[in-house]
Enzyme design. Structure first.
Site, PDB file in Angstrom:
ATOM      1  N   SER A 152       9.292 -58.992 -29.951  1.00  0.00           N
ATOM      2  CA  SER A 152       9.418 -57.674 -30.588  1.00  0.00           C
ATOM      3  C   SER A 152       8.574 -57.687 -31.850  1.00  0.00           C
ATOM      4  O   SER A 152       8.377 -58.749 -32.457  1.00  0.00           O
ATOM      5  CB  SER A 152      10.879 -57.418 -30.959  1.00  0.00           C
ATOM      6  OG  SER A 152      10.985 -56.302 -31.816  1.00  0.00           O
ATOM      7  N   TYR A 166      18.570 -60.211 -34.568  1.00  0.00           N
ATOM      8  CA  TYR A 166      17.586 -59.774 -33.562  1.00  0.00           C
ATOM      9  C   TYR A 166      16.198 -60.265 -33.980  1.00  0.00           C
ATOM     10  O   TYR A 166      15.471 -60.869 -33.182  1.00  0.00           O
ATOM     11  CB  TYR A 166      17.616 -58.245 -33.461  1.00  0.00           C
ATOM     12  CG  TYR A 166      16.658 -57.659 -32.449  1.00  0.00           C
ATOM     13  CD1 TYR A 166      16.980 -57.625 -31.096  1.00  0.00           C
ATOM     14  CD2 TYR A 166      15.422 -57.132 -32.843  1.00  0.00           C
ATOM     15  CE1 TYR A 166      16.111 -57.086 -30.165  1.00  0.00           C
ATOM     16  CE2 TYR A 166      14.553 -56.594 -31.918  1.00  0.00           C
ATOM     17  CZ  TYR A 166      14.904 -56.568 -30.580  1.00  0.00           C
ATOM     18  OH  TYR A 166      14.035 -56.042 -29.656  1.00  0.00           O
TER      19      TYR A 166
HETATM   20  N1  LIG Z   1      12.549 -50.641 -26.487  1.00  0.00           N
HETATM   21  C1  LIG Z   1      11.948 -51.128 -27.536  1.00  0.00           C
HETATM   22  O1  LIG Z   1      11.476 -50.391 -28.398  1.00  0.00           O
HETATM   23  C2  LIG Z   1      11.776 -52.609 -27.691  1.00  0.00           C
HETATM   24  C3  LIG Z   1      11.012 -53.050 -28.774  1.00  0.00           C
HETATM   25  C4  LIG Z   1      10.832 -54.413 -28.945  1.00  0.00           C
HETATM   26  C5  LIG Z   1      11.383 -55.302 -28.041  1.00  0.00           C
HETATM   27  N2  LIG Z   1      12.143 -54.844 -27.018  1.00  0.00           N
HETATM   28  C6  LIG Z   1      12.703 -55.822 -26.106  1.00  0.00           C
HETATM   29  O2  LIG Z   1      12.498 -55.435 -24.788  1.00  0.00           O
HETATM   30  C7  LIG Z   1      13.509 -55.987 -23.960  1.00  0.00           C
HETATM   31  C8  LIG Z   1      14.075 -54.892 -23.073  1.00  0.00           C
HETATM   32  O3  LIG Z   1      14.781 -53.967 -23.886  1.00  0.00           O
HETATM   33  P1  LIG Z   1      14.868 -52.414 -23.567  1.00  0.00           P
HETATM   34  O4  LIG Z   1      14.367 -51.712 -24.758  1.00  0.00           O
HETATM   35  O5  LIG Z   1      14.302 -52.118 -22.257  1.00  0.00           O
HETATM   36  O6  LIG Z   1      16.458 -52.244 -23.607  1.00  0.00           O
HETATM   37  P2  LIG Z   1      17.519 -51.805 -22.501  1.00  0.00           P
HETATM   38  O7  LIG Z   1      17.094 -50.570 -21.802  1.00  0.00           O
HETATM   39  O8  LIG Z   1      18.814 -51.793 -23.244  1.00  0.00           O
HETATM   40  O9  LIG Z   1      17.479 -52.999 -21.453  1.00  0.00           O
HETATM   41  C9  LIG Z   1      18.043 -54.249 -21.739  1.00  0.00           C
HETATM   42  C10 LIG Z   1      18.173 -55.018 -20.448  1.00  0.00           C
HETATM   43  O10 LIG Z   1      18.734 -56.288 -20.739  1.00  0.00           O
HETATM   44  C11 LIG Z   1      19.790 -56.533 -19.837  1.00  0.00           C
HETATM   45  N3  LIG Z   1      20.826 -57.367 -20.438  1.00  0.00           N
HETATM   46  C12 LIG Z   1      21.458 -57.200 -21.607  1.00  0.00           C
HETATM   47  N4  LIG Z   1      22.415 -58.138 -21.760  1.00  0.00           N
HETATM   48  C13 LIG Z   1      22.367 -58.917 -20.645  1.00  0.00           C
HETATM   49  C14 LIG Z   1      23.111 -60.029 -20.190  1.00  0.00           C
HETATM   50  N5  LIG Z   1      24.132 -60.565 -20.902  1.00  0.00           N
HETATM   51  N6  LIG Z   1      22.787 -60.568 -19.015  1.00  0.00           N
HETATM   52  C15 LIG Z   1      21.782 -60.078 -18.258  1.00  0.00           C
HETATM   53  N7  LIG Z   1      21.044 -59.008 -18.621  1.00  0.00           N
HETATM   54  C16 LIG Z   1      21.356 -58.435 -19.807  1.00  0.00           C
HETATM   55  C17 LIG Z   1      20.364 -55.160 -19.501  1.00  0.00           C
HETATM   56  O11 LIG Z   1      20.969 -55.185 -18.210  1.00  0.00           O
HETATM   57  P3  LIG Z   1      22.551 -55.131 -17.925  1.00  0.00           P
HETATM   58  O12 LIG Z   1      23.183 -54.378 -19.042  1.00  0.00           O
HETATM   59  O13 LIG Z   1      22.630 -54.426 -16.603  1.00  0.00           O
HETATM   60  O14 LIG Z   1      22.970 -56.554 -17.843  1.00  0.00           O
HETATM   61  C18 LIG Z   1      19.102 -54.320 -19.454  1.00  0.00           C
HETATM   62  O15 LIG Z   1      18.522 -54.354 -18.181  1.00  0.00           O
HETATM   63  C19 LIG Z   1      14.517 -56.635 -24.896  1.00  0.00           C
HETATM   64  O16 LIG Z   1      14.310 -58.018 -24.990  1.00  0.00           O
HETATM   65  C20 LIG Z   1      14.208 -55.984 -26.227  1.00  0.00           C
HETATM   66  O17 LIG Z   1      14.582 -56.781 -27.311  1.00  0.00           O
HETATM   67  C21 LIG Z   1      12.359 -53.520 -26.816  1.00  0.00           C
END
Ligand SMILES: NC(=O)c1ccc[n+]([C@@H]2O[C@H](COP(=O)([O-])OP(=O)(O)OC[C@H]3O[C@@H](n4cnc5c(N)ncnc54)[C@H](OP(=O)(O)O)[C@@H]3O)[C@@H](O)[C@H]2O)c1
Length: 258
Positions: A152, A166
């Site tokens: 991130s 985080y």
């Molecule tokens: N969106 C942004 O702006 C952004 C920016 C920087 C980095 N990121 C990173 O991108 C990645 C994806 O995030 P996102 O933004 O797409 O968020 P999201 O829509 O909330 O997706 C998070 C994913 O992680 C899974 N997850 C969470 N806890 C889990 C667990 N205990 N076991 C297995 N799976 C788990 C969730 O699936 P379930 O709940 O079904 O388990 C979901 O599929 C993350 O690492 C986040 O830190 C996102």
């Protein structure tokens, strides 16, 4: 030098098996679709199996190949069971996208230890265990592979608004990427990462609820969209980027430029 095609930009993943964590929503869902569209067989993992089944149906409907496997990244047995189930179903993964992650959304002094453990376990411990399992099997089979760790922009900056752990875990992902690339270069296992800025997802919906109109403060007045990461993901897993390892690609739509 070997003979490379001109230009050497192949992104054909036919024959690859891609293990994607956090595929039930947000960025991970798109990563799974993108890898499948490039020819990989995708192993879509997360806790919400219904969402994964829906994704697999979408991928198959578009002519791709995928399986859904339930995995809780905070549970060691679940991680190893999911990995073995993937191997049994579609063969040894050759691509690993460590994408699952959660925010802390809390100030450090207010974090219960359960939340501290969940953030460490999901964001750093599970990616490390999965990377080790991925490499262990490929090394035994004398095959190369690609890991893409999702960090991130929060790894590099933190504004004090309740995301300290985080930020710490995402900085850990950067160092993990660099360190593992050094250990596994000789095995042709490339380890790279992507550091996204603000992208539309369920996690981002939560941030917008808590922190208001974050797009207004960005240079392009927008939250980026997951498809804007497709090309970088494909670059990092494609045959053409064979010499790229230990790198973090920042994709933040200019949000970090001040
Ligand atoms: N969106 C942004 O702006 C952004 C920016 C920087 C980095 N990121 C990173 O991108 C990645 C994806 O995030 P996102 O933004 O797409 O968020 P999201 O829509 O909330 O997706 C998070 C994913 O992680 C899974 N997850 C969470 N806890 C889990 C667990 N205990 N076991 C297995 N799976 C788990 C969730 O699936 P379930 O709940 O079904 O388990 C979901 O599929 C993350 O690492 C986040 O830190 C996102």
């Amino acid at each position: 030098m070997s003979n490379f095609p001109l230009p050497n930009n192949s992104a054909d993943l036919t024959g690859d098996v891609a293990f994607v964590t956090g595929a039930s929503s947000g960025l991970g869902r798109r990563f799974a679709q993108t890898l499948a569209a490039a020819g990989a067989t995708v192993v879509a993992t997360a806790r919400r199996k219904d969402r994964l089944d829906e994704l697999v149906a979408d991928i198959k409907g578009a002519g791709g190949n995928a399986v859904a496997i339930e995995m809780d990244a905070t549970n060691t047995d679940s991680i190893f069971a999911a990995y073995q189930a993937a191997v049994d179903a579609v063969g040894t993964p050759t691509i690993l996208v460590n994408n699952a992650g959660i925010p802390d959304a809390q100030y450090v002094t207010k974090m219960p230890v359960e939340l501290i453990d969940a953030v460490f376990d999901t964001n750093l411990r599970a990616p490390f265990i999965l990377a080790a399992e991925f490499a262990r099997r490929l090394i035994a089979e004398k095959r190369g592979g690609r890991i893409v760790n999702i960090s991130s922009m929060g790894a590099f900056r933190y504004n004090g608004n309740g995301a300290a752990l985080y930020s710490i875990t995402k900085a850990g992902i950067v160092r993990m990427t660099e360190a593992l690339s050094a250990e596994w270069a000789k095995f042709n296992i490339n380890v790279n990462g992507i550091a996204p800025g603000m992208f539309a997802s369920e996690m981002m919906d939560g941030m917008l609820e808590r922190q208001g109109d974050l797009a207004a403060a960005t240079p392009r007045k927008r939250i980026a969209q997951p498809p804007q990461m497709d090309s970088t993901l494909l670059f990092l897993v494609s045959p053409a980027s064979e010499a790229v390892t230990g790198t973090i690609v920042k994709i933040d739509d200019g949000q970090g430029a001040k």
